[in-house]
Write an enzyme that holds these catalytic residues in place. Structure first.
Site: not given
Ligand code: PMM
Length: 295
Positions: A227, A268
């Site tokens: 991210k 994840r």
């Protein structure tokens, strides 16, 4: 209260017995996800990548057909289903535990019909008014993520006085909505939603505040993989340019291992091989500490 590896009800039995954080492998069947968009947007390469994730150590493969990258426009549910359904069906058929990453009730229902065992809803039921009723009727395991707005507006909503307290309270409200819709709370996992209406600083605070989220009494899933906040952390010291998503996997596996030591149920990630090693090392560390305490 600290987080717990104990998982939600309703998953295949072997996933309950792992005694470590689960690894959820990311499979975006989209042309435009920020980290892997366009790489697996044909059915054959998506299925092959899903199998490779499973072979590489993913406990669950999370198949998504709508990009949630900041600024992304919505995808019609019919197009989303065209993308994900052949992949969900083929992977489930091959014995891979599949989760479907969708905010659309119709896609969730179709995917569960094709063998998906988890509905992973980044909107926590807010994106589609039919989602919670559908999940209740399906009786499936449900990941309820903290969310404030669709991707094209979410950055405007990254405003908090107390990010940990507000995310906790907003997730608590979503858990109430789940119960009101008839969902068995024992089947629900919560997720702080890193990067969704969160600045990098908010993400770091939430990672530090996992124990506070654990007071909600539900297993936690954390999705830090590749991210933006990691791109910023690893920015080039000379030019200030963010590290590209493909160069964020070491930081991702490190954070995933640290989250695992905090007791999260699942992480994840895109790079399941590195994360598998990191989580096994973290698990060995914590087991060893427990053994020493027993002596
Ligand atoms: N992040 C993305 C997509 N789906 N689901 C959950 N539960 N948690 C997340 O943090 C999450 C998610 C966006 O990342 P991607 O575009 O790399 O898939």
């Amino acid at each position: 209260m600290s987080a717990t590896h104990d998982g939600p009800r309703g998953l295949p039995g072997h996933l309950d017995e792992l005694n470590r954080s689960l690894i959820v492998g990311v499979l975006n069947v989209t042309p435009d996800s920020f980290s892997d968009g366009g790489r697996y947007d044909d059915v054959e390469s998506a299925i092959a990548h899903g199998r490779a994730l499973y072979a590489g150590g993913a406990d669950v493969v999370d198949v998504g057909g709508e990009s949630t990258r900041p600024g992304a426009a919505r995808t019609a549910p019919e197009i989303e289903r065209e993308r994900v359904m052949p992949v969900v069906g083929a992977l489930a058929e091959a014995g891979v535990p599949v989760s479907v990453d969708t905010i659309n009730a119709s896609t969730a229902a179709a995917a569960v019909g094709a063998g998906a065992v988890i509905v992973n809803d980044v909107s926590g039921g807010l994106g589609d008014p039919g989602m919670l009723d559908t999940v209740a009727a399906l009786g499936t395991t449900y990941v309820c993520m903290h969310w404030r707005a669709y991707s094209d507006q979410m950055d405007d909503h990254a405003v908090y006085d107390d990010v940990i307290g507000e995310v906790r309270d907003e997730l608590a409200a979503r858990l109430d909505a789940c119960v009101a819709a008839g969902i068995d709370l024992e089947r629900v996992v919560i997720d702080p939603g890193l990067g969704f209406a969160k600045t990098p600083a908010h993400n770091w605070m939430l990672l530090g505040g996992l124990d506070e989220l654990a007071t909600l009494g539900r297993p936690i899933l954390v999705g830090a993989s590749r991210k933006r906040f990691l791109g910023e952390l690893l920015a080039d010291s000379g030019t200030g340019a963010q590290r590209a998503p493909s160069g964020r996997d070491v930081a991702t596996s490190t954070l995933s291992a640290l989250a695992s030591l905090r007791g999260v149920w699942a992480v994840r990630v895109h790079d399941v091989v590195a994360t598998h090693d990191a989580i096994r090392a973290a698990h060995a560390w914590s087991t060893h500490q427990l053994d020493q305490r027993d002596v």
